[in-house]
Write a protein that holds these residues in place. Structure first.
Motif, PDB file in Angstrom:
ATOM      1  N   THR A   1       0.835  -1.210   0.000  1.00  0.00           N
ATOM      2  CA  THR A   1       0.000   0.000   0.000  1.00  0.00           C
ATOM      3  C   THR A   1       0.863   1.251   0.000  1.00  0.00           C
ATOM      4  OG1 THR A   1      -1.783  -1.148   1.167  1.00  0.00           O
ATOM      5  CG2 THR A   1      -1.797   1.254   1.239  1.00  0.00           C
ATOM      6  N   ASP A   2       1.882   1.278   0.855  1.00  0.00           N
ATOM      7  CA  ASP A   2       2.805   2.424   0.867  1.00  0.00           C
ATOM      8  C   ASP A   2       3.564   2.536  -0.448  1.00  0.00           C
ATOM      9  OD1 ASP A   2       2.101   3.214   3.377  1.00  0.00           O
ATOM     10  OD2 ASP A   2       3.885   2.445   4.387  1.00  0.00           O
ATOM     11  N   LEU A   3       3.958   1.402  -0.994  1.00  0.00           N
ATOM     12  CA  LEU A   3       4.703   1.393  -2.253  1.00  0.00           C
ATOM     13  C   LEU A   3       3.883   2.027  -3.376  1.00  0.00           C
ATOM     14  CD1 LEU A   3       7.239   0.352  -3.803  1.00  0.00           C
ATOM     15  CD2 LEU A   3       5.964  -1.771  -4.209  1.00  0.00           C
ATOM     16  N   SER A   4       2.590   1.722  -3.404  1.00  0.00           N
ATOM     17  CA  SER A   4       1.731   2.223  -4.476  1.00  0.00           C
ATOM     18  C   SER A   4       1.267   3.651  -4.228  1.00  0.00           C
ATOM     19  CB  SER A   4       0.516   1.302  -4.629  1.00  0.00           C
ATOM     20  OG  SER A   4      -0.415   1.838  -5.542  1.00  0.00           O
ATOM     21  N   THR A   5       0.682   3.874  -3.050  1.00  0.00           N
ATOM     22  CA  THR A   5       0.025   5.160  -2.812  1.00  0.00           C
ATOM     23  C   THR A   5       0.989   6.271  -2.434  1.00  0.00           C
ATOM     24  OG1 THR A   5      -0.398   4.579  -0.497  1.00  0.00           O
ATOM     25  CG2 THR A   5      -2.103   4.018  -2.099  1.00  0.00           C
ATOM     26  N   TRP A   6       2.193   5.917  -1.977  1.00  0.00           N
ATOM     27  CA  TRP A   6       3.154   6.946  -1.609  1.00  0.00           C
ATOM     28  C   TRP A   6       4.361   6.973  -2.540  1.00  0.00           C
ATOM     29  CZ3 TRP A   6       2.390  11.031   1.246  1.00  0.00           C
ATOM     30  CH2 TRP A   6       1.335  11.024   2.171  1.00  0.00           C
ATOM     31  N   TYR A   7       5.077   5.873  -2.639  1.00  0.00           N
ATOM     32  CA  TYR A   7       6.327   5.925  -3.393  1.00  0.00           C
ATOM     33  C   TYR A   7       6.099   6.148  -4.887  1.00  0.00           C
ATOM     34  CZ  TYR A   7      10.920   5.012  -5.216  1.00  0.00           C
ATOM     35  OH  TYR A   7      12.110   5.151  -5.871  1.00  0.00           O
ATOM     36  N   VAL A   8       5.307   5.281  -5.512  1.00  0.00           N
ATOM     37  CA  VAL A   8       5.091   5.413  -6.957  1.00  0.00           C
ATOM     38  C   VAL A   8       4.365   6.707  -7.286  1.00  0.00           C
ATOM     39  CG1 VAL A   8       3.914   4.413  -8.956  1.00  0.00           C
ATOM     40  CG2 VAL A   8       5.166   2.932  -7.377  1.00  0.00           C
ATOM     41  N   ARG A   9       3.383   7.041  -6.489  1.00  0.00           N
ATOM     42  CA  ARG A   9       2.605   8.257  -6.776  1.00  0.00           C
ATOM     43  C   ARG A   9       3.476   9.509  -6.693  1.00  0.00           C
ATOM     44  NH1 ARG A   9      -3.084   8.747  -3.828  1.00  0.00           N
ATOM     45  NH2 ARG A   9      -3.370   6.899  -5.151  1.00  0.00           N
ATOM     46  N   ARG A  10       4.397   9.533  -5.720  1.00  0.00           N
ATOM     47  CA  ARG A  10       5.258  10.718  -5.574  1.00  0.00           C
ATOM     48  C   ARG A  10       6.484  10.658  -6.491  1.00  0.00           C
ATOM     49  NH1 ARG A  10       1.941  13.760  -4.658  1.00  0.00           N
ATOM     50  NH2 ARG A  10       3.669  15.262  -4.635  1.00  0.00           N
ATOM     51  N   SER A  11       6.716   9.519  -7.155  1.00  0.00           N
ATOM     52  CA  SER A  11       7.912   9.365  -7.987  1.00  0.00           C
ATOM     53  C   SER A  11       7.610   9.320  -9.485  1.00  0.00           C
ATOM     54  CB  SER A  11       8.659   8.079  -7.599  1.00  0.00           C
ATOM     55  OG  SER A  11       9.137   8.141  -6.279  1.00  0.00           O
ATOM     56  N   ARG A  12       6.351   9.439  -9.880  1.00  0.00           N
ATOM     57  CA  ARG A  12       5.996   9.280 -11.289  1.00  0.00           C
ATOM     58  C   ARG A  12       6.829  10.185 -12.194  1.00  0.00           C
ATOM     59  NH1 ARG A  12       1.467   6.364 -12.473  1.00  0.00           N
ATOM     60  NH2 ARG A  12       0.078   5.859 -10.733  1.00  0.00           N
ATOM     61  N   ARG A  13       6.950  11.445 -11.831  1.00  0.00           N
ATOM     62  CA  ARG A  13       7.656  12.392 -12.708  1.00  0.00           C
ATOM     63  C   ARG A  13       9.132  12.056 -12.829  1.00  0.00           C
ATOM     64  NH1 ARG A  13       5.032  18.381 -11.420  1.00  0.00           N
ATOM     65  NH2 ARG A  13       2.859  17.795 -11.850  1.00  0.00           N
ATOM     66  N   ARG A  14       9.678  11.346 -11.862  1.00  0.00           N
ATOM     67  CA  ARG A  14      11.085  10.950 -11.944  1.00  0.00           C
ATOM     68  C   ARG A  14      11.277   9.936 -13.071  1.00  0.00           C
ATOM     69  NH1 ARG A  14      12.396   8.787  -6.170  1.00  0.00           N
ATOM     70  NH2 ARG A  14      14.562   8.905  -6.904  1.00  0.00           N
ATOM     71  N   PHE A  15      10.290   9.083 -13.281  1.00  0.00           N
ATOM     72  CA  PHE A  15      10.365   8.099 -14.362  1.00  0.00           C
ATOM     73  C   PHE A  15      10.045   8.727 -15.715  1.00  0.00           C
ATOM     74  CE2 PHE A  15       9.559   5.601 -10.549  1.00  0.00           C
ATOM     75  CZ  PHE A  15      10.453   4.545 -10.691  1.00  0.00           C
ATOM     76  N   TRP A  16       9.321   9.843 -15.703  1.00  0.00           N
ATOM     77  CA  TRP A  16       8.918  10.487 -16.949  1.00  0.00           C
ATOM     78  C   TRP A  16      10.003  11.398 -17.527  1.00  0.00           C
ATOM     79  CZ3 TRP A  16       3.513  12.284 -14.767  1.00  0.00           C
ATOM     80  CH2 TRP A  16       2.692  11.146 -14.635  1.00  0.00           C
ATOM     81  N   LYS A  17      11.065  11.633 -16.770  1.00  0.00           N
ATOM     82  CA  LYS A  17      12.116  12.531 -17.246  1.00  0.00           C
ATOM     83  C   LYS A  17      12.699  12.042 -18.573  1.00  0.00           C
ATOM     84  CE  LYS A  17      13.850  14.103 -12.732  1.00  0.00           C
ATOM     85  NZ  LYS A  17      15.042  14.080 -11.853  1.00  0.00           N
ATOM     86  N   SER A  18      13.066  12.986 -19.424  1.00  0.00           N
ATOM     87  CA  SER A  18      13.690  12.612 -20.691  1.00  0.00           C
ATOM     88  C   SER A  18      15.154  12.227 -20.492  1.00  0.00           C
ATOM     89  CB  SER A  18      13.593  13.769 -21.689  1.00  0.00           C
ATOM     90  OG  SER A  18      14.191  14.948 -21.159  1.00  0.00           O
ATOM     91  N   ASP A  19      15.814  12.878 -19.556  1.00  0.00           N
ATOM     92  CA  ASP A  19      17.215  12.572 -19.279  1.00  0.00           C
ATOM     93  C   ASP A  19      17.325  11.527 -18.180  1.00  0.00           C
ATOM     94  OD1 ASP A  19      17.984  14.485 -21.127  1.00  0.00           O
ATOM     95  OD2 ASP A  19      17.994  16.084 -19.608  1.00  0.00           O
ATOM     96  N   SER A  20      18.263  10.608 -18.361  1.00  0.00           N
ATOM     97  CA  SER A  20      18.486   9.563 -17.356  1.00  0.00           C
ATOM     98  C   SER A  20      19.569  10.029 -16.393  1.00  0.00           C
ATOM     99  CB  SER A  20      18.891   8.241 -18.031  1.00  0.00           C
ATOM    100  OG  SER A  20      19.051   7.228 -17.072  1.00  0.00           O
ATOM    101  N   ASP A  21      19.195  10.908 -15.475  1.00  0.00           N
ATOM    102  CA  ASP A  21      20.155  11.419 -14.511  1.00  0.00           C
ATOM    103  C   ASP A  21      20.201  10.497 -13.286  1.00  0.00           C
ATOM    104  OD1 ASP A  21      17.736  11.911 -13.348  1.00  0.00           O
ATOM    105  OD2 ASP A  21      17.944  14.094 -13.282  1.00  0.00           O
ATOM    106  N   ALA A  22      20.976  10.899 -12.283  1.00  0.00           N
ATOM    107  CA  ALA A  22      21.152  10.070 -11.088  1.00  0.00           C
ATOM    108  C   ALA A  22      19.843   9.873 -10.344  1.00  0.00           C
ATOM    109  CB  ALA A  22      22.192  10.699 -10.172  1.00  0.00           C
ATOM    110  N   ASP A  23      18.978  10.901 -10.345  1.00  0.00           N
ATOM    111  CA  ASP A  23      17.705  10.801  -9.640  1.00  0.00           C
ATOM    112  C   ASP A  23      16.804   9.754 -10.286  1.00  0.00           C
ATOM    113  OD1 ASP A  23      15.601  11.880  -7.743  1.00  0.00           O
ATOM    114  OD2 ASP A  23      14.635  12.301  -9.660  1.00  0.00           O
TER     115      ASP A  23
END
Length: 286
Positions: free
Chosen positions: A200-222
């Motif tokens: 539940t935490d993985l879905s509702t907190w981590y993935v939800r707050r990290s979506r834009r990190r996966f959407w980045k065009s550049d593959s930076d350290a973040d």
């Protein structure tokens, strides 16, 4: 009576001492058993009988742990039985909800209590399974788009990872330690229920707050840290849940790792270096 020279007593005593007639060493080495299980109505006919017979024969108990099971009830609270006609057909149940969902329902239900089994509680289990599968699907979708390959580059040091990643890895380490302790002590609920809370935490907190990190065009350290963290969480959860949900755990683990089977892998070990109780408390407050 044991007094005097009662021949019948001595004959019976000799038989008890020589029990079993063969393989006595094997029998003694196998006692006591690590665990037995039985429903509440088997307490006298199974648990007590084993205790009494082993005590009389060998002077010790025959088991160390007992897992007591309740009865299956229908949704109205009546005991399920063929005579009442309120038994759910097993084939239909497996076809509609799947065997993993049935297993998870019983593993997370209170031990020793009777269970109301019906469509509603089983639907709730399926919703949990879908939540985990959606997180897995999210990772696979974007990993394919970006060509992320786990282990292709050295892992980022824990101290250099974003706060959200460090929180999830701390929760993951906590989950592994909790589940491992639960299974070591035959606490089925204590081992299984924390998996559901973590997902539940993985879905509702981590993935939800990290979506834009996966959407980045550049593959930076973040972005790389987000991939590494989510990958580690999914693989570890698949291993933790495998004893409870063998088919779902197998599918996720094999596809993510390429290894033969989750059931041939070592059980994960808690990473003490990743634990940050203060961070977990702060996140819990948030």
């Amino acid at each position: 009576s044991p007094s005097g020279g009662n021949p019948e007593y001595h004959r019976l005593r000799a038989r008890v001492t020589a029990y079993p007639p063969q393989n006595q060493d094997v029998c003694k080495a196998s006692l006591p058993a690590a665990s037995i299980a039985g429903a509440t109505d088997r307490t006298r006919g199974w648990c007590y009988s084993l205790l009494a017979e082993s005590t009389l024969l060998f002077g010790q108990n025959s088991y160390r742990n007992v897992i007591c099971l309740g009865h299956i009830l229908d949704e109205k609270g009546q005991k399920a039985s063929k005579s009442r006609g309120n038994v759910m057909d097993p084939n239909s149940v497996f076809e509609k909800w799947g065997s993993d969902a049935i297993r998870w329902f019983f593993f997370t239900s209170p031990v020793g209590e009777s269970y109301k089994v019906g469509p509603k509680p089983l639907d709730e289990v399926v919703r949990f399974l879908i939540t985990f599968w959606n997180v897995y699907s999210f990772f696979v979708t974007y990993a394919r788009i970006d060509g992320f390959l786990p282990g292709e580059k050295p892992l980022l040091p824990l101290a250099e990872r974003p706060l959200l990643d460090r929180w999830l890895l701390s929760r993951l380490s906590h989950l592994v330690a909790t589940a491992d302790k639960g299974m070591e002590t035959y606490d089925v609920n204590g081992a299984a229920r924390p998996v559901e809370a973590f997902v539940t935490d993985l879905s509702t907190w981590y993935v939800r707050r990290s979506r834009r990190r996966f959407w980045k065009s550049d593959s930076d350290a973040d972005k790389r840290s987000a991939y590494e963290t989510l990958y580690q969480a999914l693989v570890t959860v698949a291993q933790v849940m495998a004893p409870f949900m063998p088919f779902l755990g197998e599918a996720v683990y094999r596809n993510l790792t390429g290894e033969r089977s989750v059931h041939l892998s070592d059980y994960p070990q808690a990473d003490g270096a990743a634990r940050d109780e203060q961070l977990e408390q702060q996140m819990g407050a948030a």
